[in-house]
Design a protein around this motif. Structure first.
Motif, short mmCIF file in Angstrom:
data_model
loop_
_atom_site.label_atom_id
_atom_site.label_comp_id
_atom_site.label_asym_id
_atom_site.label_seq_id
_atom_site.Cartn_x
_atom_site.Cartn_y
_atom_site.Cartn_z
N THR A 110 0.31 -8.30 -3.59
CA THR A 110 -0.19 -8.22 -4.96
C THR A 110 0.37 -9.35 -5.81
O THR A 110 -0.36 -9.98 -6.60
N ILE A 111 1.65 -9.63 -5.66
CA ILE A 111 2.27 -10.72 -6.42
C ILE A 111 1.63 -12.05 -6.04
O ILE A 111 1.26 -12.86 -6.92
N ASN A 112 1.47 -12.31 -4.76
CA ASN A 112 0.90 -13.59 -4.32
C ASN A 112 -0.56 -13.74 -4.73
O ASN A 112 -1.00 -14.85 -5.05
N LYS A 137 7.99 -13.90 -1.03
CA LYS A 137 8.23 -13.86 0.42
C LYS A 137 8.88 -12.53 0.80
O LYS A 137 9.92 -12.16 0.26
N SER A 138 8.24 -11.81 1.73
CA SER A 138 8.81 -10.57 2.23
C SER A 138 9.99 -10.87 3.15
O SER A 138 9.97 -11.82 3.93
N LEU A 139 11.02 -10.02 3.06
CA LEU A 139 12.23 -10.20 3.86
C LEU A 139 12.64 -8.88 4.49
O LEU A 139 12.43 -7.81 3.90
N PHE A 140 13.20 -8.93 5.68
CA PHE A 140 13.78 -7.78 6.34
C PHE A 140 12.81 -6.59 6.36
O PHE A 140 13.04 -5.57 5.72
N ASN A 141 11.73 -6.80 7.09
CA ASN A 141 10.70 -5.76 7.25
C ASN A 141 10.08 -5.36 5.91
O ASN A 141 9.69 -4.20 5.71
N SER A 142 10.01 -6.31 5.01
CA SER A 142 9.39 -6.11 3.69
C SER A 142 10.14 -5.11 2.81
O SER A 142 9.58 -4.57 1.85
N THR A 143 11.41 -4.88 3.09
CA THR A 143 12.22 -3.99 2.26
C THR A 143 12.87 -4.75 1.10
O THR A 143 13.33 -4.13 0.15
N LEU A 144 12.90 -6.06 1.21
CA LEU A 144 13.37 -6.96 0.16
C LEU A 144 12.32 -8.04 -0.02
O LEU A 144 11.48 -8.26 0.85
N PHE A 145 12.35 -8.74 -1.14
CA PHE A 145 11.50 -9.91 -1.29
C PHE A 145 12.17 -10.92 -2.20
O PHE A 145 13.08 -10.59 -2.97
N ASP A 146 11.72 -12.15 -2.09
CA ASP A 146 12.28 -13.24 -2.89
C ASP A 146 11.13 -14.03 -3.49
O ASP A 146 10.04 -14.10 -2.91
N ILE A 147 11.36 -14.59 -4.65
CA ILE A 147 10.40 -15.52 -5.25
C ILE A 147 10.86 -16.93 -4.88
O ILE A 147 11.95 -17.36 -5.26
N ILE A 148 10.03 -17.62 -4.10
CA ILE A 148 10.36 -18.95 -3.61
C ILE A 148 9.73 -20.00 -4.52
O ILE A 148 8.51 -19.98 -4.77
N PHE A 149 10.56 -20.90 -5.02
CA PHE A 149 10.09 -21.99 -5.87
C PHE A 149 9.79 -23.21 -5.02
O PHE A 149 10.48 -23.50 -4.05
N SER A 150 8.77 -23.94 -5.41
CA SER A 150 8.40 -25.16 -4.68
C SER A 150 9.48 -26.23 -4.87
O SER A 150 10.33 -26.13 -5.76
N ASP A 151 9.43 -27.25 -4.03
CA ASP A 151 10.37 -28.36 -4.16
C ASP A 151 10.27 -29.00 -5.53
O ASP A 151 11.25 -29.55 -6.05
N LEU A 198 11.06 -6.36 -13.99
CA LEU A 198 12.42 -6.80 -13.69
C LEU A 198 12.48 -7.24 -12.24
O LEU A 198 12.52 -6.43 -11.32
N ILE A 199 12.45 -8.56 -12.05
CA ILE A 199 12.53 -9.19 -10.73
C ILE A 199 13.64 -10.23 -10.78
O ILE A 199 13.77 -10.95 -11.78
N MET A 200 14.44 -10.32 -9.75
CA MET A 200 15.51 -11.30 -9.72
C MET A 200 14.98 -12.64 -9.22
O MET A 200 14.13 -12.67 -8.31
N LEU A 201 15.45 -13.71 -9.78
CA LEU A 201 15.06 -15.06 -9.38
C LEU A 201 16.32 -15.81 -8.96
O LEU A 201 17.33 -15.81 -9.66
N GLY A 202 16.26 -16.46 -7.79
CA GLY A 202 17.46 -17.05 -7.22
C GLY A 202 18.31 -16.02 -6.50
O GLY A 202 19.44 -16.27 -6.10
N HIS A 203 17.74 -14.84 -6.31
CA HIS A 203 18.37 -13.72 -5.62
C HIS A 203 17.23 -12.81 -5.20
O HIS A 203 16.24 -12.67 -5.91
N ASN A 204 17.39 -12.15 -4.05
CA ASN A 204 16.33 -11.25 -3.62
C ASN A 204 16.18 -10.06 -4.54
O ASN A 204 17.12 -9.65 -5.22
N SER A 205 14.97 -9.49 -4.59
CA SER A 205 14.71 -8.23 -5.28
C SER A 205 14.52 -7.13 -4.25
O SER A 205 14.41 -7.39 -3.05
N PHE A 206 14.47 -5.87 -4.72
CA PHE A 206 14.55 -4.73 -3.83
C PHE A 206 13.37 -3.78 -3.99
O PHE A 206 12.83 -3.63 -5.09
N ILE A 207 13.01 -3.13 -2.89
CA ILE A 207 11.97 -2.11 -2.89
C ILE A 207 12.63 -0.75 -2.69
O ILE A 207 13.55 -0.60 -1.88
N SER A 208 12.16 0.25 -3.43
CA SER A 208 12.65 1.62 -3.27
C SER A 208 11.52 2.52 -2.80
O SER A 208 10.33 2.15 -2.84
#
Length: 405
Positions: free
Chosen positions: A316-318, A333-347, A369-379
């Motif tokens: 949805t975000i993408n 970007k989904s991480l660790f079986n999509s239980t975490l995600f990160d917002i990746i900035f381009s070069d 509320l999403i963290m940037l420069g740090h992963n965010s979490f799914i509950s």
């Protein structure tokens, strides 16, 4: 701003502090009753969602049994069984309030065991001196200037000379081998934040562990961000990695402060000699929380639900990024079986921190509320997010952000 000047603070676009007052499910509310979709979740601990009714009922009943006993109780044995079933080669060594304490406990045990005092780190391991000194921004991807910039140079003790703390930042075997050639026979422990697998393949860490073991270095796997979220024991519990210590925290207690240190049973004399622990080691409510979380997640197939929910929300975000025409700048970007995600900035913008902060402010203004420069979490509670409404909020946020850059 007193008294929490040293803690994480959030501000609106006018610079006014946001003070959170209550939460339910995936939502959190501030002092003005403004609603936010919460992907920060206390920086990871809340796994069931805010104010989960079943969880609260169990803990309210547990309050009537008392909070601290003269020694360990039956509840602590039940807690140990949860993790020792998953890690049969390890035993619960001690129980702490934070993983910073548990990691420190592992450091002391490893130093006693090896008679060495230097430490090798890969990843964020907590706020105590040897965990924080000369630490880069471990959550930043390769290519970000903050990934290599060493911070926290003052106010730390026991971190130089014979007690030097070393970093492995770049996942290069050449740099690791150089470090080991210079210090390998003086390093007590190689401490790995499992979250670093967001930036490298598991075979890289496996090779690094093998190199360290050749020098007699103890291995610590810190599953603080992944235990109780990807599964009960953490992401690497399904892999055959021979570690000396394992640390788990955050989501295992759904917001109650608790962490677990596990170690090999043959080192029990070291654990006794180390004198790790403290007054609240025997507190009962957090132990009840751990057992309750494991039970609820098992009964509700919670880990599968969180994984599928995270996958759908990241899509949805993408899609919102694509529709807003910023997908060349941003990617979820989904991480660790999509239980975490990160917002990746381009070069193009990864090192433009004012632009990055502007995005954070726009998201907050739109109630996300999403963290940037740090992963965010799914509950577990995020399964009830209205994806159409959420996508629109993301779209509005990045359109407003795009207009400022």
């Amino acid at each position: 701003m007193s008294p929490l000047v040293g803690s994480d603070r959030y501000f609106d676009l006018n610079g006014n502090p946001i003070l959170f007052t209550s939460g339910v499910g995936h939502k959190i509310y501030d002092q003005n009753s403004k609603e936010y979709i919460d992907f920060i979740l206390g920086i990871g601990p809340v796994i069931l969602g805010h104010a989960n009714r079943t969880f609260n009922e169990v803990l309210m009943a547990a309050l009537n049994k008392g909070l601290s006993f003269p020694g360990f109780g039956a509840i602590h044995s039940q807690l140990a069984e949860v993790f020792e079933t998953i890690y049969p080669a390890h035993k619960v060594v001690s129980i702490f309030k934070t993983s910073s304490e548990a990691v420190t406990g592992a450091f002391r045990c490893a130093m006693l065991d090896t008679k060495r005092t230097k430490i090798l780190r890969c990843g964020f391991l907590g706020w105590h001196d040897s965990q924080l000194y000369k630490s880069p921004s471990w959550h930043e991807r390769i290519g970000s200037e903050k990934r290599n910039e060493l911070r926290y140079l003052n106010g730390m003790r026991g971190v130089e000379g014979e007690e030097k703390v070393l970093n492995w930042i770049d996942f290069s075997m050449d740099s690791l081998e150089d470090t080991l050639k210079a210090h390998g026979n003086e390093i007590a422990i190689f401490a790995i934040d499992v979250y670093q697998l967001a930036f490298c393949e598991i075979k890289v860490l496996e090779k690094a562990i093998s190199l360290c073991k050749a020098y007699g270095i103890k291995i610590l796997l810190d599953e603080t961000k992944t235990a109780g979220r990807t599964n009960v024991g953490g992401f690497l519990s399904n892999y055959n990695i021979d570690s000396d210590y394992i640390v788990m925290g955050k989501a295992i207690g759904n917001g109650l402060p608790i962490s677990i240190l596990m170690g090999k049973p043959e080192s029990i004399d070291i654990y006794k000699e180390s004198r790790i622990g403290g007054t609240h080691t025997k507190e009962t409510l957090s132990a009840t929380a751990v057992i309750t979380v494991a039970d609820i997640m098992s009964k509700e197939d919670g880990y599968s639900i969180i994984s599928s929910t995270g996958y759908n929300l990241v899509n949805t975000i993408n899609n919102a990024f694509l529709q807003a025409g910023v997908n060349h700048l941003l990617e979820a970007k989904s991480l660790f079986n999509s239980t975490l995600f990160d917002i990746i900035f381009s070069d193009e913008i990864v090192n433009d921190f004012s632009v990055r902060n502007s995005l954070k402010m726009q998201l907050v203004d739109n109630g996300i509320l999403i963290m940037l420069g740090h992963n965010s979490f799914i509950s577990l509670a995020h399964q009830s997010v209205n994806k159409d409404k959420f996508g629109q909020l993301i779209f509005d946020s990045v359109i407003q952000w795009k207009s400022t850059i």
